[in-house]
Design a protein around this motif. Structure first.
Motif, mmCIF file in Angstrom:
data_model
loop_
_atom_site.group_PDB
_atom_site.id
_atom_site.type_symbol
_atom_site.label_atom_id
_atom_site.label_comp_id
_atom_site.label_asym_id
_atom_site.label_seq_id
_atom_site.Cartn_x
_atom_site.Cartn_y
_atom_site.Cartn_z
ATOM 1 N N GLY A 222 0.858 -1.176 0.000
ATOM 2 C CA GLY A 222 0.000 0.000 0.000
ATOM 3 C C GLY A 222 0.885 1.214 0.000
ATOM 4 O O GLY A 222 1.970 1.189 0.594
ATOM 5 N N LYS A 223 0.511 2.274 -0.687
ATOM 6 C CA LYS A 223 1.419 3.421 -0.810
ATOM 7 C C LYS A 223 1.532 4.180 0.491
ATOM 8 O O LYS A 223 0.547 4.444 1.144
ATOM 9 N N LYS A 224 2.753 4.517 0.871
ATOM 10 C CA LYS A 224 2.965 5.279 2.094
ATOM 11 C C LYS A 224 3.503 6.638 1.719
ATOM 12 O O LYS A 224 4.319 6.751 0.817
ATOM 13 N N VAL A 227 8.530 10.946 3.458
ATOM 14 C CA VAL A 227 8.945 12.180 4.108
ATOM 15 C C VAL A 227 10.334 12.486 3.599
ATOM 16 O O VAL A 227 11.257 11.686 3.736
ATOM 17 N N TRP A 228 10.456 13.600 2.938
ATOM 18 C CA TRP A 228 11.734 13.958 2.316
ATOM 19 C C TRP A 228 12.462 14.924 3.235
ATOM 20 O O TRP A 228 11.940 15.961 3.602
ATOM 21 N N ASP A 229 13.703 14.511 3.569
ATOM 22 C CA ASP A 229 14.493 15.350 4.464
ATOM 23 C C ASP A 229 14.658 16.743 3.918
ATOM 24 O O ASP A 229 14.667 17.734 4.627
ATOM 25 N N ASN A 413 5.884 4.093 -11.976
ATOM 26 C CA ASN A 413 5.183 4.258 -10.698
ATOM 27 C C ASN A 413 5.998 5.035 -9.670
ATOM 28 O O ASN A 413 7.218 4.877 -9.610
ATOM 29 N N GLY A 414 5.331 5.863 -8.906
ATOM 30 C CA GLY A 414 5.973 6.487 -7.746
ATOM 31 C C GLY A 414 6.826 7.706 -8.051
ATOM 32 O O GLY A 414 7.443 8.271 -7.155
ATOM 33 N N VAL A 415 6.868 8.129 -9.300
ATOM 34 C CA VAL A 415 7.743 9.263 -9.641
ATOM 35 C C VAL A 415 7.095 10.601 -9.297
ATOM 36 O O VAL A 415 7.773 11.636 -9.265
ATOM 37 N N GLY A 416 5.796 10.587 -9.052
ATOM 38 C CA GLY A 416 5.110 11.827 -8.679
ATOM 39 C C GLY A 416 4.133 12.308 -9.738
ATOM 40 O O GLY A 416 3.847 13.508 -9.817
ATOM 41 N N LYS A 417 3.572 11.396 -10.516
ATOM 42 C CA LYS A 417 2.620 11.789 -11.569
ATOM 43 C C LYS A 417 1.409 12.496 -10.983
ATOM 44 O O LYS A 417 1.094 13.625 -11.354
ATOM 45 N N SER A 418 0.725 11.805 -10.046
ATOM 46 C CA SER A 418 -0.517 12.374 -9.519
ATOM 47 C C SER A 418 -0.233 13.666 -8.760
ATOM 48 O O SER A 418 -0.960 14.651 -8.893
ATOM 49 N N THR A 419 0.830 13.653 -7.965
ATOM 50 C CA THR A 419 1.142 14.830 -7.151
ATOM 51 C C THR A 419 1.421 16.041 -8.036
ATOM 52 O O THR A 419 0.915 17.140 -7.788
ATOM 53 N N ASN A 420 2.214 15.826 -9.065
ATOM 54 C CA ASN A 420 2.575 16.968 -9.907
ATOM 55 C C ASN A 420 1.450 17.355 -10.862
ATOM 56 O O ASN A 420 1.326 18.515 -11.237
ATOM 57 N N GLU A 449 -8.874 7.454 -5.452
ATOM 58 C CA GLU A 449 -9.110 8.159 -4.183
ATOM 59 C C GLU A 449 -8.089 9.286 -4.004
ATOM 60 O O GLU A 449 -8.415 10.364 -3.502
ATOM 61 N N GLN A 450 -6.867 9.027 -4.406
ATOM 62 C CA GLN A 450 -5.804 10.039 -4.298
ATOM 63 C C GLN A 450 -6.195 11.301 -5.086
ATOM 64 O O GLN A 450 -6.081 12.420 -4.598
ATOM 65 N N LEU A 451 -6.719 11.076 -6.293
ATOM 66 C CA LEU A 451 -7.121 12.224 -7.121
ATOM 67 C C LEU A 451 -8.359 12.908 -6.541
ATOM 68 O O LEU A 451 -8.511 14.130 -6.626
ATOM 69 N N THR A 574 10.668 15.699 -11.367
ATOM 70 C CA THR A 574 10.174 15.811 -9.984
ATOM 71 C C THR A 574 11.273 15.574 -8.948
ATOM 72 O O THR A 574 12.353 15.100 -9.280
ATOM 73 N N LYS A 575 10.966 15.918 -7.711
ATOM 74 C CA LYS A 575 11.829 15.664 -6.541
ATOM 75 C C LYS A 575 13.170 16.364 -6.675
ATOM 76 O O LYS A 575 14.203 15.851 -6.245
ATOM 77 N N PHE A 576 13.146 17.504 -7.300
ATOM 78 C CA PHE A 576 14.359 18.295 -7.477
ATOM 79 C C PHE A 576 14.892 18.776 -6.139
ATOM 80 O O PHE A 576 16.071 19.057 -5.995
ATOM 81 N N ASP A 577 13.980 18.876 -5.181
ATOM 82 C CA ASP A 577 14.385 19.332 -3.842
ATOM 83 C C ASP A 577 15.219 18.299 -3.107
ATOM 84 O O ASP A 577 15.796 18.585 -2.067
ATOM 85 N N THR A 578 15.307 17.079 -3.644
ATOM 86 C CA THR A 578 15.987 16.019 -2.897
ATOM 87 C C THR A 578 17.379 15.709 -3.435
ATOM 88 O O THR A 578 18.029 14.780 -2.970
ATOM 89 N N GLY A 603 8.935 19.867 -4.291
ATOM 90 C CA GLY A 603 8.470 19.601 -2.928
ATOM 91 C C GLY A 603 7.066 19.044 -2.950
ATOM 92 O O GLY A 603 6.557 18.651 -3.997
ATOM 93 N N GLN A 604 6.461 19.022 -1.765
ATOM 94 C CA GLN A 604 5.187 18.325 -1.657
ATOM 95 C C GLN A 604 3.990 19.252 -1.453
ATOM 96 O O GLN A 604 2.920 18.787 -1.103
ATOM 97 N N THR A 605 4.168 20.537 -1.652
ATOM 98 C CA THR A 605 3.000 21.419 -1.587
ATOM 99 C C THR A 605 2.594 21.810 -3.007
ATOM 100 O O THR A 605 3.372 21.661 -3.941
#
Ligand code: GDP
Length: 623
Positions: A222-224, A227-229, A413-420, A449-451, A574-578, A603-605
């Motif tokens: 299940g997707k968790k 938390v990116w430092d 998967n998991g690269v940040g499609k939905s988030t971005n 549900e995420q969307l 994505t995830k350029f902040d990391t 980032g995640q906002t």
């Protein structure tokens, strides 16, 4: 026979050409300038093809000129290397004294010299072609005099024999010895092939093993939320992607509209921290002494870093490839350490070598500055988009034409499609477009549900009351297990009928090697004919991201039955902040396909979406 000969500056300004009518060769020369010279791609091959024409060219790094000869590609001209070198000498003799600043305004009467050089080259080449000899009778031949013993003796001297064979097989020119690569398409295909070869053995999994992808792991568990430092103010930020873990109300209340900021009009440029900035930040006022020390240090650091590799070359008047080789190897390692894909780092070094080979150098400082300039220019050119993707302008145009503007998002998967996708949706709403999100990931549990959660959050930030009663985001969903292409089509129709401005299509994550899933993505794109296809890739990975992008592109081309298949138009990185200063993936991804980075996720906002700042990224790479 030569069709056309032209001399132009590396910037593409023609100084002289052989024929009065140049129009039939203009397109070929333009492609050479745009696709090879300006891009510094494959300049070391010194050969280029387009349609039925071929171009052999020679770079003059001292005067920054290109000498190019065009001919029908079916013809083999063995004298071109020598001819172009003689052209260079003759041109330099006559016009080499013109100062660089006046070079473009010069009047170049070079016809007589050209004819002289050409006829000398043709004559020399004709002499090399020997007239066919009359056949000897058997008795006249050496064979009749041979005994078995002599034949055995001959065989005992293989080395002598080999020398002769090599000599007679020696090509008359460089061009024959290294068969040139073909057109730009072939170059790209060749690059892809080499890249694939390079990437395959590095994969640790055996072909039979299922890839330990994020997808399979996360699907089971299940997707968790991660938390990116380095995720900026992620502690306070809204977790963009989860719906079921926390009660809806809690997530809703967590939204702090100040944190998400505003993104009116254009997207803000991405800032990449440079050492100098970090040093200055937070220091407040410094004493004069400290300032002086800082200045000294910054001077030192400017000379250090990448350029310190070139210190060994001091004193050489004219740079040669041999001089540059050790330094270039170190430079390649430096780029790889910044996450530039191995193959691409090597290509970049080759292009720097080609542009410096034969260049006149003065003192060390000028060597350093020229090297820095060559590499910086190369990197800036790679990152600068070849064509501008202006979503706001195009979406407005679609709106005027009464049809929704459609963007399809794809990636693993998991690269940040939905988030971005949600971040882009937020940016569109801020620019007063209303959006329909099409939930076409009908595969991964929780995707819809995420969307739905994103839709609710975005509507909370931009309630209809603030937009003349218009609902700014809607979700079009048909649950799981259905045909994604069909759902996207229905969604676009719904948007058309209800006058929604933009449709954002989320698709299921898929591995680039999964043929059935790649076929279905190709179908989804083909039947829905979107305005834009965006590939979402993580900045965290270097070679892997390139492999994904190349294979996505290739699959979209291969599995589409269209003559002009719609491949990827642009990249969301994505995830350029990391990634700190390991920004190499940006270079790798744009170099290999020429596709621009349209958005950068930082980032995640919802506000963590930027445009790429080419100079900042290049500075960070050069550090
Ligand atoms: P998808 O499977 O491709 O749709 O990926 P998701 O959108 O579900 O994102 C996967 C994870 O990456 C989530 O935890 C996101 O919060 C996170 N994520 C997405 N984009 C970024 C970004 O730009 N920076 C950071 N730090 N995390 C991100």
């Amino acid at each position: 026979m030569l069709d056309f000969v032209v001399i132009f500056t590396k910037g593409g300004v023609v100084l002289w050409h052989s024929n009065a009518s140049s129009s039939s060769f203009a397109s070929c020369i333009n492609s050479l300038i745009r696709g090879v010279i300006l891009e510094d791609r494959n300049t070391e091959a010194k050969y280029f093809e387009e349609d039925n024409l071929a171009v052999q060219f020679k770079l003059d790094n001292e005067l920054d000129l290109v000498y190019a000869a065009i001919f029908q590609k079916v013809i083999k001209l063995t004298y071109l290397d020598g001819f172009l070198s003689d052209m260079q000498v003759a041109f330099k003799d006559k016009f080499g004294g013109i100062p660089a600043a006046e070079r473009l305004a010069g009047d170049y009467d070079f016809d007589r010299e050209y004819r002289r050089v050409l006829s000398a080259a043709e004559e020399a080449s004709a002499k090399q072609v020997k007239a066919p000899k009359a056949m000897r009778s058997y008795n006249e031949s050496q064979k009749s005099k041979k005994t078995v013993a002599s034949m055995i003796q001959d065989d005992k001297k293989p080395s002598e024999k080999r020398v002769n064979i090599q000599e007679s097989a020696q090509p008359p020119s460089k061009q024959q010895s290294s068969p040139p690569p073909a057109s730009m398409d072939d170059i790209i295909r060749e690059n892809r092939r080499k890249l694939r070869e390079k990437l395959t053995p590095t994969k640790k999994t055996s072909p039979g093993d299922p890839k330990p992808s994020k997808s399979s792991a996360s699907e089971k568990a299940g997707k968790k939320p991660r938390v990116w430092d380095l995720g900026g103010n992620s502690k306070d930020a809204v977790m963009l992607d989860r719906s079921k873990d926390a009660p809806e109300d809690v997530q809703y209340q967590n939204i702090n509209s100040e944190l998400v900021g505003t993104m009116q009009g254009v997207i803000r440029d991405l800032d990449v921290e440079s050492e100098d900035e970090v040093e200055n930040d937070g220091e407040g006022s410094t004493s004069e002494e400290e300032e002086q020390q800082q200045q000294m240090q910054s001077k030192k650091s400017k000379r250090g870093g990448l350029l310190s590799y070139f210190k060994g070359i001091v004193g050489a008047k004219t740079m040669s490839l041999a001089d540059l080789q050790p330094a270039l190897e170190k430079m390649r390692d430096h780029l790889i350490s910044k996450n530039v894909a191995t193959e691409i780092a090597a290509k970049l070094c080759d292009s720097v070598a080609t542009s410096l080979d034969g260049k006149q150098m003065g003192t060390f400082d000028s060597i350093a500055s020229q090297v820095k300039e060559a590499l910086t220019q190369s990197l800036v050119r790679i990152l600068s988009p070849k064509r501008r993707i202006d979503i706001i302008r195009d979406a407005l145009e679609s709106k005027r034409n009464g049809r929704p503007y459609t963007i399809i998002f794809c990636g693993v998967n998991g690269v940040g499609k939905s988030t971005n996708l949600a971040k882009i949706c937020f940016w569109l709403i801020e620019n007063d477009f209303n959006v329909l999100i099409a939930a076409c990931d009908t595969f991964r549990a929780g995707a819809v549900e995420q969307l739905r959660t994103h839709t609710r959050h975005l509507n909370a930030l931009h309630p209809a009351a603030k937009h003349d009663g218009r609902t700014m985001v809607q979700l079009y969903e048909k649950g799981y297990g259905k045909d994604a292409a069909g759902i996207a089509m229905e969604a676009i129709k719904f948007a058309h009928d209800t006058r929604v401005d933009v449709v954002l299509v989320d698709t299921a994550g898929r591995m680039q090697d999964n043929e059935p899933l790649m076929r279905s993505l190709s179908k989804l794109i083909k039947v829905n004919n979107p305005d834009l296809v965006l590939f979402v890739g993580e900045a965290l990975v270097g070679n892997e991201a390139v492999d994904q992008l190349v294979k996505f592109n290739q699959s979209l081309a291969d599995y589409s039955s269209n003559e002009n298949p719609h491949i990827i138009d642009g990249i969301v990185l994505t995830k350029f902040d990391t990634i700190d200063d390991k920004v190499g993936a940006a270079i790798s991804m744009t170099y290999i396909t020429g596709q621009p980075i349209v958005f950068v996720g930082t980032g995640q906002t919802y506000a963590d979406l930027k445009a790429i700042n080419v100079n900042a990224v290049v500075n960070s790479l050069m550090k």
